[in-house]
Design an enzyme around this catalytic site. Structure first.
Site, PDB file in Angstrom:
ATOM      1  N   ASN A  13       0.871  -1.178   0.000  1.00 37.79           N
ATOM      2  CA  ASN A  13       0.000   0.000   0.000  1.00 37.79           C
ATOM      3  C   ASN A  13       0.906   1.226   0.000  1.00 37.79           C
ATOM      4  O   ASN A  13       1.442   1.598   1.036  1.00 37.79           O
ATOM      5  CB  ASN A  13      -0.894  -0.038   1.246  1.00 37.79           C
ATOM      6  CG  ASN A  13      -1.749   1.205   1.379  1.00 37.79           C
ATOM      7  OD1 ASN A  13      -1.832   2.019   0.458  1.00 37.79           O
ATOM      8  ND2 ASN A  13      -2.383   1.352   2.531  1.00 37.79           N
ATOM      9  N   TRP A  14       1.068   1.817  -1.182  1.00 43.60           N
ATOM     10  CA  TRP A  14       1.998   2.953  -1.295  1.00 43.60           C
ATOM     11  C   TRP A  14       1.436   4.206  -0.625  1.00 43.60           C
ATOM     12  O   TRP A  14       2.166   5.170  -0.424  1.00 43.60           O
ATOM     13  CB  TRP A  14       2.277   3.269  -2.770  1.00 43.60           C
ATOM     14  CG  TRP A  14       3.057   2.238  -3.513  1.00 43.60           C
ATOM     15  CD1 TRP A  14       3.376   0.960  -3.108  1.00 43.60           C
ATOM     16  CD2 TRP A  14       3.620   2.389  -4.822  1.00 43.60           C
ATOM     17  NE1 TRP A  14       4.103   0.313  -4.087  1.00 43.60           N
ATOM     18  CE2 TRP A  14       4.268   1.166  -5.156  1.00 43.60           C
ATOM     19  CE3 TRP A  14       3.642   3.425  -5.760  1.00 43.60           C
ATOM     20  CZ2 TRP A  14       4.924   0.972  -6.374  1.00 43.60           C
ATOM     21  CZ3 TRP A  14       4.285   3.224  -6.973  1.00 43.60           C
ATOM     22  CH2 TRP A  14       4.927   2.012  -7.277  1.00 43.60           C
ATOM     23  N   LYS A  15       0.145   4.215  -0.339  1.00 41.02           N
ATOM     24  CA  LYS A  15      -0.515   5.418   0.207  1.00 41.02           C
ATOM     25  C   LYS A  15      -0.238   6.617  -0.715  1.00 41.02           C
ATOM     26  O   LYS A  15      -0.120   6.435  -1.913  1.00 41.02           O
ATOM     27  CB  LYS A  15      -0.078   5.659   1.655  1.00 41.02           C
ATOM     28  CG  LYS A  15      -0.261   4.401   2.507  1.00 41.02           C
ATOM     29  CD  LYS A  15      -0.154   4.641   3.985  1.00 41.02           C
ATOM     30  CE  LYS A  15      -0.355   3.308   4.717  1.00 41.02           C
ATOM     31  NZ  LYS A  15      -0.373   3.463   6.162  1.00 41.02           N
ATOM     32  N   HIS A  99      -9.786   1.260   4.332  1.00 42.36           N
ATOM     33  CA  HIS A  99      -8.556   1.467   5.105  1.00 42.36           C
ATOM     34  C   HIS A  99      -8.836   2.426   6.271  1.00 42.36           C
ATOM     35  O   HIS A  99      -9.623   3.361   6.132  1.00 42.36           O
ATOM     36  CB  HIS A  99      -7.453   2.032   4.206  1.00 42.36           C
ATOM     37  CG  HIS A  99      -6.116   2.020   4.859  1.00 42.36           C
ATOM     38  ND1 HIS A  99      -5.729   2.988   5.752  1.00 42.36           N
ATOM     39  CD2 HIS A  99      -5.096   1.128   4.798  1.00 42.36           C
ATOM     40  CE1 HIS A  99      -4.516   2.696   6.197  1.00 42.36           C
ATOM     41  NE2 HIS A  99      -4.109   1.565   5.636  1.00 42.36           N
ATOM     42  N   GLU A 101      -7.247   4.820   7.441  1.00 42.60           N
ATOM     43  CA  GLU A 101      -7.010   6.247   7.160  1.00 42.60           C
ATOM     44  C   GLU A 101      -8.209   6.860   6.448  1.00 42.60           C
ATOM     45  O   GLU A 101      -8.548   8.018   6.668  1.00 42.60           O
ATOM     46  CB  GLU A 101      -5.710   6.409   6.345  1.00 42.60           C
ATOM     47  CG  GLU A 101      -4.495   6.170   7.226  1.00 42.60           C
ATOM     48  CD  GLU A 101      -3.278   5.617   6.507  1.00 42.60           C
ATOM     49  OE1 GLU A 101      -3.208   5.687   5.261  1.00 42.60           O
ATOM     50  OE2 GLU A 101      -2.387   5.088   7.206  1.00 42.60           O
ATOM     51  N   GLU A 171      -5.968  -4.836  10.160  1.00 41.09           N
ATOM     52  CA  GLU A 171      -4.936  -3.846  10.455  1.00 41.09           C
ATOM     53  C   GLU A 171      -5.293  -3.081  11.729  1.00 41.09           C
ATOM     54  O   GLU A 171      -6.062  -2.114  11.677  1.00 41.09           O
ATOM     55  CB  GLU A 171      -4.826  -2.837   9.302  1.00 41.09           C
ATOM     56  CG  GLU A 171      -4.452  -3.452   7.983  1.00 41.09           C
ATOM     57  CD  GLU A 171      -3.837  -2.406   7.051  1.00 41.09           C
ATOM     58  OE1 GLU A 171      -2.729  -2.647   6.579  1.00 41.09           O
ATOM     59  OE2 GLU A 171      -4.449  -1.347   6.834  1.00 41.09           O
ATOM     60  N   GLY A 177       2.001   2.244  10.813  1.00 42.80           N
ATOM     61  CA  GLY A 177       2.990   3.317  10.717  1.00 42.80           C
ATOM     62  C   GLY A 177       3.622   3.689  12.048  1.00 42.80           C
ATOM     63  O   GLY A 177       4.293   4.710  12.158  1.00 42.80           O
ATOM     64  N   SER A 217       2.922  -2.137  10.385  1.00 42.89           N
ATOM     65  CA  SER A 217       4.357  -2.205  10.679  1.00 42.89           C
ATOM     66  C   SER A 217       4.992  -3.562  10.377  1.00 42.89           C
ATOM     67  O   SER A 217       5.880  -4.008  11.105  1.00 42.89           O
ATOM     68  CB  SER A 217       4.624  -1.791  12.124  1.00 42.89           C
ATOM     69  OG  SER A 217       4.213  -0.443  12.338  1.00 42.89           O
ATOM     70  N   GLY A 238       2.615  -1.127   4.277  1.00 42.28           N
ATOM     71  CA  GLY A 238       2.671   0.299   3.970  1.00 42.28           C
ATOM     72  C   GLY A 238       4.113   0.750   3.777  1.00 42.28           C
ATOM     73  O   GLY A 238       4.695   0.570   2.703  1.00 42.28           O
ATOM     74  N   GLY A 239       4.696   1.317   4.828  1.00 40.80           N
ATOM     75  CA  GLY A 239       6.045   1.897   4.749  1.00 40.80           C
ATOM     76  C   GLY A 239       7.068   1.015   4.055  1.00 40.80           C
ATOM     77  O   GLY A 239       7.823   1.489   3.188  1.00 40.80           O
TER      78      GLY A 239
HETATM   79  P1  PGA Z   1       2.474   0.288   7.678  1.00 38.98           P
HETATM   80  O1  PGA Z   1       1.041   0.529   6.991  1.00 38.98           O
HETATM   81  O2  PGA Z   1       3.021  -1.002   7.128  1.00 38.98           O
HETATM   82  O3  PGA Z   1       3.288   1.469   7.276  1.00 38.98           O
HETATM   83  O4  PGA Z   1       2.229   0.212   9.154  1.00 38.98           O
HETATM   84  C1  PGA Z   1       0.161  -0.528   6.732  1.00 38.98           C
HETATM   85  C2  PGA Z   1      -1.116  -0.015   6.124  1.00 38.98           C
HETATM   86  O5  PGA Z   1      -1.597   1.048   6.539  1.00 38.98           O
HETATM   87  O6  PGA Z   1      -1.672  -0.645   5.220  1.00 38.98           O
END
Ligand code: PGA
Length: 255
Positions: A13-15, A99, A101, A171, A177, A217, A238-239
């Site tokens: 997930n590049w966001k 998601h 967010e 999640e 994050g 994470s 994500g990251g």
């Molecule tokens: P993260 O994000 O790996 O940076 O914690 C995961 C996500 O939000 O899908």
């Protein structure tokens, strides 16, 4: 239930990261270093990268492209929005929906997410449906009930045939994050809970075939022990999906 019947998936997930040239380079680096693993890989990029990412990865059988959101309506006067059919027309096959967010910053409710799920499936996209609790909810020990509600409200209106197109990502919000992961045991407990809900509603065949990913994470250093749990079928990253080396190391932790 055995693990072997369902797909192992690592989705990035590049966001809201990577401009056009940075995104092209990341796709290039992933393509150059991937080692045809027995894992389904999905790159969920910002909209601007979908077509290029699809074209550049089309000959890698296990790699698919996904978006990170779509609108619930088919088309029309919704300035600035992107529809499921537009996403599909780029060659993408997946879309992340629900998601945390989007729930938190864009006020997406279970009901709205349920509408998006329906529209995505009607346009032949596979939703990667996200659910998960905040720290406050976990500390008050209501995490199982909350995730149960999220899953039921957004997904259980689907027919069995449509439900089988879904990938679920658990999640926990407190792990996204933050560098704080759920322990493998905490992930397993929730994944098993979700699978049981699916079994109750759709039967054991569908429950057994549904891939449930963990997100929050996940890094090369912790992926292996999380993915080893019986009901964890991979991760939503994500990251660590923004660096080809880390992302590939996470994929390779299945081998
Ligand atoms: P993260 O994000 O790996 O940076 O914690 C995961 C996500 O939000 O899908």
């Amino acid at each position: 239930m055995t693990k072997t019947k369902r797909k192992n998936i690592v989705a990035g997930n590049w966001k809201m990261n990577k401009d056009y040239s940075q995104g092209r380079n990341l796709v290039k680096d992933i393509v150059a270093n991937i080692q045809s693993p027995d894992v389904t890989i999905i790159l969920c990029t910002p909209f601007i990268h979908l077509y290029n990412a699809h074209v550049k990865t089309n000959d890698i059988a296990m790699l698919f492209i996904g978006a990170q959101n779509c609108h619930q309506e088919e088309s029309g006067a919704f300035t600035g929005e992107v529809s499921a059919s537009m996403i599909k027309s780029t060659g993408a096959q997946y879309v992340i929906l629900g998601h945390s967010e989007r729930r938190a910053y864009f006020n997406e409710s279970d009901e709205l997410i349920g509408q998006k799920v329906k529209t995505a499936i009607a346009n032949d996209l596979h939703p990667i449906f996200c659910c998960g609790e905040s720290l406050e909810v976990r500390e008050s020990k209501k995490h199982k009930a909350l995730v149960e509600e999220q899953v039921k409200n957004a997904l259980f209106h689907l027919s069995a045939e449509d439900f089988s197109k879904i990938v679920i990502a658990y999640e926990p919000v407190w792990a996204i994050g933050t560098g704080k992961t759920a322990s493998p045991e905490q992930a397993q407990e929730m994944h098993q809970h979700i699978r049981k809900l699916i079994e109750k509603k759709y039967g054991d065949k569908i429950a057994d075939a549904t891939s449930i990913l963990y997100g929050g994470s996940v890094k090369p250093a912790n992926a292996k022990e999380i993915f080893a749990k019986a009901d964890v079928d991979g991760g939503l990253i994500g990251g660590a999906s923004l660096k080809a080396d880390d992302f590939i190391a996470i994929i390779n932790s299945f081998s």
